[in-house]
Design a protein around this motif. Structure first.
Motif, PDB file in Angstrom:
ATOM      1  N   LEU A 100      10.601  21.535 -76.172  1.00  0.00           N
ATOM      2  CA  LEU A 100      10.661  22.011 -77.552  1.00  0.00           C
ATOM      3  C   LEU A 100       9.569  21.311 -78.353  1.00  0.00           C
ATOM      4  N   SER A 101       9.205  21.914 -79.464  1.00  0.00           N
ATOM      5  CA  SER A 101       8.125  21.370 -80.281  1.00  0.00           C
ATOM      6  C   SER A 101       8.419  21.626 -81.743  1.00  0.00           C
ATOM      7  N   VAL A 102       7.505  21.222 -82.573  1.00  0.00           N
ATOM      8  CA  VAL A 102       7.650  21.422 -84.008  1.00  0.00           C
ATOM      9  C   VAL A 102       7.742  22.907 -84.341  1.00  0.00           C
ATOM     10  N   HIS A 103       7.251  23.758 -83.414  1.00  0.00           N
ATOM     11  CA  HIS A 103       7.294  25.205 -83.640  1.00  0.00           C
ATOM     12  C   HIS A 103       8.645  25.812 -83.279  1.00  0.00           C
ATOM     13  N   THR A 104       9.459  25.113 -82.483  1.00  0.00           N
ATOM     14  CA  THR A 104      10.709  25.703 -82.000  1.00  0.00           C
ATOM     15  C   THR A 104      11.962  24.951 -82.416  1.00  0.00           C
ATOM     16  N   ALA A 105      11.812  23.708 -82.856  1.00  0.00           N
ATOM     17  CA  ALA A 105      13.007  22.898 -83.138  1.00  0.00           C
ATOM     18  C   ALA A 105      12.757  21.970 -84.311  1.00  0.00           C
ATOM     19  N   PRO A 106      13.790  21.742 -85.129  1.00  0.00           N
ATOM     20  CA  PRO A 106      13.658  20.804 -86.255  1.00  0.00           C
ATOM     21  C   PRO A 106      13.603  19.371 -85.753  1.00  0.00           C
ATOM     22  N   VAL A 107      13.191  18.478 -86.612  1.00  0.00           N
ATOM     23  CA  VAL A 107      13.040  17.077 -86.231  1.00  0.00           C
ATOM     24  C   VAL A 107      14.374  16.474 -85.799  1.00  0.00           C
ATOM     25  N   GLU A 108      15.490  16.959 -86.373  1.00  0.00           N
ATOM     26  CA  GLU A 108      16.797  16.431 -85.982  1.00  0.00           C
ATOM     27  C   GLU A 108      17.056  16.636 -84.498  1.00  0.00           C
ATOM     28  N   MET A 109      16.610  17.770 -83.976  1.00  0.00           N
ATOM     29  CA  MET A 109      16.777  18.060 -82.555  1.00  0.00           C
ATOM     30  C   MET A 109      15.760  17.294 -81.722  1.00  0.00           C
ATOM     31  N   ARG A 110      14.525  17.237 -82.182  1.00  0.00           N
ATOM     32  CA  ARG A 110      13.455  16.596 -81.400  1.00  0.00           C
ATOM     33  C   ARG A 110      13.713  15.099 -81.232  1.00  0.00           C
ATOM     34  N   GLU A 111      14.250  14.468 -82.252  1.00  0.00           N
ATOM     35  CA  GLU A 111      14.447  13.020 -82.153  1.00  0.00           C
ATOM     36  C   GLU A 111      15.543  12.659 -81.157  1.00  0.00           C
ATOM     37  N   LYS A 112      16.505  13.553 -80.966  1.00  0.00           N
ATOM     38  CA  LYS A 112      17.561  13.285 -79.985  1.00  0.00           C
ATOM     39  C   LYS A 112      17.033  13.376 -78.556  1.00  0.00           C
ATOM     40  N   LEU A 113      16.000  14.179 -78.367  1.00  0.00           N
ATOM     41  CA  LEU A 113      15.434  14.377 -77.035  1.00  0.00           C
ATOM     42  C   LEU A 113      14.215  13.506 -76.777  1.00  0.00           C
ATOM     43  N   ALA A 114      13.699  12.865 -77.826  1.00  0.00           N
ATOM     44  CA  ALA A 114      12.483  12.060 -77.677  1.00  0.00           C
ATOM     45  C   ALA A 114      12.687  10.952 -76.647  1.00  0.00           C
ATOM     46  N   ILE A 115      11.649  10.726 -75.838  1.00  0.00           N
ATOM     47  CA  ILE A 115      11.678   9.670 -74.826  1.00  0.00           C
ATOM     48  C   ILE A 115      10.557   8.686 -75.129  1.00  0.00           C
ATOM     49  N   PRO A 116      10.872   7.438 -75.436  1.00  0.00           N
ATOM     50  CA  PRO A 116       9.823   6.443 -75.712  1.00  0.00           C
ATOM     51  C   PRO A 116       8.877   6.317 -74.526  1.00  0.00           C
ATOM     52  N   GLU A 117       7.627   6.025 -74.818  1.00  0.00           N
ATOM     53  CA  GLU A 117       6.603   5.924 -73.771  1.00  0.00           C
ATOM     54  C   GLU A 117       7.004   4.949 -72.674  1.00  0.00           C
ATOM     55  N   ALA A 118       7.671   3.874 -73.050  1.00  0.00           N
ATOM     56  CA  ALA A 118       8.072   2.867 -72.063  1.00  0.00           C
ATOM     57  C   ALA A 118       9.084   3.411 -71.056  1.00  0.00           C
ATOM     58  N   GLN A 119       9.729   4.540 -71.380  1.00  0.00           N
ATOM     59  CA  GLN A 119      10.745   5.106 -70.497  1.00  0.00           C
ATOM     60  C   GLN A 119      10.267   6.351 -69.761  1.00  0.00           C
ATOM     61  N   TRP A 120       8.989   6.706 -69.914  1.00  0.00           N
ATOM     62  CA  TRP A 120       8.473   7.904 -69.242  1.00  0.00           C
ATOM     63  C   TRP A 120       8.621   7.799 -67.725  1.00  0.00           C
ATOM     64  N   SER A 121       8.260   6.650 -67.169  1.00  0.00           N
ATOM     65  CA  SER A 121       8.324   6.483 -65.710  1.00  0.00           C
ATOM     66  C   SER A 121       9.753   6.634 -65.203  1.00  0.00           C
ATOM     67  N   ARG A 122      10.695   6.050 -65.922  1.00  0.00           N
ATOM     68  CA  ARG A 122      12.099   6.175 -65.516  1.00  0.00           C
ATOM     69  C   ARG A 122      12.539   7.638 -65.544  1.00  0.00           C
ATOM     70  N   ALA A 123      12.155   8.337 -66.611  1.00  0.00           N
ATOM     71  CA  ALA A 123      12.535   9.740 -66.749  1.00  0.00           C
ATOM     72  C   ALA A 123      11.946  10.578 -65.610  1.00  0.00           C
ATOM     73  N   VAL A 124      10.680  10.316 -65.271  1.00  0.00           N
ATOM     74  CA  VAL A 124      10.035  11.054 -64.185  1.00  0.00           C
ATOM     75  C   VAL A 124      10.765  10.811 -62.872  1.00  0.00           C
ATOM     76  N   GLY A 125      11.160   9.561 -62.628  1.00  0.00           N
ATOM     77  CA  GLY A 125      11.901   9.243 -61.418  1.00  0.00           C
ATOM     78  C   GLY A 125      13.213  10.000 -61.343  1.00  0.00           C
ATOM     79  N   GLU A 126      13.940  10.076 -62.453  1.00  0.00           N
ATOM     80  CA  GLU A 126      15.216  10.788 -62.480  1.00  0.00           C
ATOM     81  C   GLU A 126      15.004  12.282 -62.258  1.00  0.00           C
TER      82      GLU A 126
END
Length: 544
Positions: A100-126
């Protein structure tokens, strides 16, 4: 398809046998498989009995488990061979993006799904541990959260990613669907190229997104999380983004999210006092630095910066000489806000820095600023609670409100975007041709190896028939060159018809038809061998 074949394969896919490795057909190209091991206690005993007397006599649990796994591996291979699997090989895995992006979802939704850069590797592994996902990458910024995957099965893979997103964010899948977009293969590739070129940004041509795409590659390489397809996809996107900015004027006059935030603040302040307003910045990262840079460019002479440490602030002060930068520690955030007319927030904090009660306790802003304190929050997750908008003496704006700034010069931006699209189309063809060429590489290698084995065997027979004393080094080399020349000339035609790199008018379907024909003619069994290798690899991975 024959009913009997379908029934056998369907039963296998649906997991009618407990503790088996389920095979899932992938869509869009030659088939590939992911495996789900359903563990049931009763099945382990039956697997052990199949291993024979020696296993029954063993008392070590680890030995029993290893034996059961080997039995499962053999069972999976035998079922795979017996299930008419060659009917499912003429497909390949899909490159997909879901997000989702600023074109499809409000900030309230985007912030719940946001993944901090430090957790990108963990997310990719999962994500890569999901049953139908081979490769993955995460691109999470203030304006978007996108997951790029190579899915062995389009429908199953997308469903698994959506379920993962739901689990990670706590948002039900039914609610997510209203805001997500999903793109496949060329559409997914084009989207990432447009993102890297700045065409999908809130502000057309913004440069920061290209740096964020580069960061995906950098983190992926450091963690070993990027697969062959995703790695090439992101590197080509970076190359496309650079090319668009070099060969078009899309970056000229373009503003970043940070500069749009500054523009918005100046628009909301009384025009006569805009530059004299007291400016406060919370956070001295990349976005914060750009805020200071654009404040200085607009003529602002002083800004207070609240940050965890003074190191970044000192570095910015050394670089930007045209504006006075005053450092304050994080402990002075409220007292600093009390002295400010405009508060910019740009931190990685996952909890709000300002809530309604805190803002209500602040003294009014200066009359030169209209008596209203502006909070310009360009962080995702947001740094200022939405409840602050209920405070009469404050005005709250977040990244979604920047659209007001970027609506200007829309026609000029569209013209620049058209110029960029021509470059993107060219780069998209190049990437698609590269990916298509991967289909035939195993067959090319195996056909060459097959020909080399025949050549070596026939050379050996020939050499044995010749008197060693009469055979000089020069003569031997001449015979070997002759054999190699014959093999190369015979292979030239077939290998030419295995090319699908965009150098001729041959389609991928025609090339794949040639590949399957050569597999049948020479008994190469390339695709099945690769799939069996994948099964064995997955079995071994599950054991570890």
């Amino acid at each position: 398809m024959a009913a009997s074949t379908m029934t056998g394969f369907t039963a296998f896919v649906m997991g009618s046998k407990p503790n088996s490795f389920l095979l899932a057909r992938r869509s869009g190209g030659p088939v590939g498989f992911r495996f789900i091991k359903t563990q049931q206690r009763g099945q382990r005993g039956s697997a052990t009995r199949r291993c024979g007397t020696r296993c029954e006599a063993a008392t070590d649990v680890a030995v029993k488990d290893a034996s059961a796994s080997r039995a499962s591996s053999l069972t999976a291979l035998e079922q795979f061979k017996a299930a008419g699997s060659d009917r499912y090989m003429k497909e390949r895995s899909s490159i997909a993006v879901i997000g989702l992006s600023v074109h499809t979802a409000p900030v309230e939704m985007r912030e719940k799904l946001a993944i901090p850069e430090a957790q990108w590797s963990r997310a990719v592994g999962e994500l890569c541990n999901l049953n139908h996902i081979e490769e993955a990458a995460v691109l999470s910024t203030c304006n978007r959260m996108e997951i790029y995957v190579v899915a062995l099965s389009w429908h199953r893979g997308i469903r698994e990613v959506m379920e993962w997103m739901s689990k990670t964010s706590g948002i039900p899948v039914s609610e997510l669907r209203d805001h997500l977009f999903m793109l496949r293969d060329s559409d997914a590739t084009r989207h990432l190229f447009e993102v890297a070129a700045g065409l999908d940004s809130l502000v057309l041509g913004e440069g920061q997104i290209l740096a964020q795409v580069k960061q995906v590659v950098k983190i992926g390489q450091a963690s070993g999380g990027l697969g062959k397809n995703i790695d090439r996809l992101f590197k080509d996107a970076i190359s496309t983004g650079k090319k668009v900015r070099t060969e078009t004027s899309i970056s000229s006059g373009a503003v970043s999210v940070s500069s749009a935030a500054v523009e918005l603040a100046l628009m909301k302040l009384p025009e006569s006092h805009a530059l004299s307003a007291r400016m406060l910045l919370i956070g001295a990262g990349k976005m914060g630095k750009l805020v200071i840079k654009h404040l200085a460019a607009k003529g602002c002479k002083r800004v207070v910066v609240v940050n965890r440490s003074s190191e970044n602030v000192d570095a910015i002060r050394e670089e930007l000489k045209d504006i006075e930068i005053i450092y304050r520690p994080l402990t002075e955030i409220l007292s600093s806000a009390a002295e400010a007319d405009v508060v910019f927030t740009s931190t990685a904090s996952e909890t709000p820095l300002f809530l309604k009660e805190q803002v209500e306790s602040l003294p009014p802003a200066s009359q030169s600023a209209g008596g209203l304190r502006l909070f310009i929050d360009i962080s995702v997750p947001r740094n200022v609670g939405s409840c602050v908008s209920d405070v009469e003496s404050a005005r709250l704006y977040n990244v979604d409100d920047l659209k007001e700034v970027v609506e200007a010069n829309k026609e000029d931006r569209l013209r620049k975007a058209m110029e960029a699209q021509a470059i993107i189309i060219q780069e998209l063809r190049s990437f698609d041709a590269w990916r298509d060429s991967l289909e035939t590489v195993p067959t090319i290698k195996k056909l060459r190896s097959y020909a080399e084995r025949i050549k070596s065997a026939e050379l050996e027979k020939c050499i044995q028939k010749i008197d060693e004393n009469a055979l000089t080094k020069k003569s031997r080399r001449a015979i070997e060159d002759l054999a190699s020349g014959v093999v190369n000339k015979l292979l030239h035609g077939p290998l030419q018809h295995l090319r699908c790199d965009g150098s001729d008018s041959r389609t991928l379907d025609e090339t794949l038809a040639n590949m399957y024909a050569l597999n049948r003619m020479f008994g190469l069994d390339t695709v099945k061998a690769i799939l069996e290798q994948k099964i064995k690899a997955k079995v071994e991975k599950s054991q570890n």
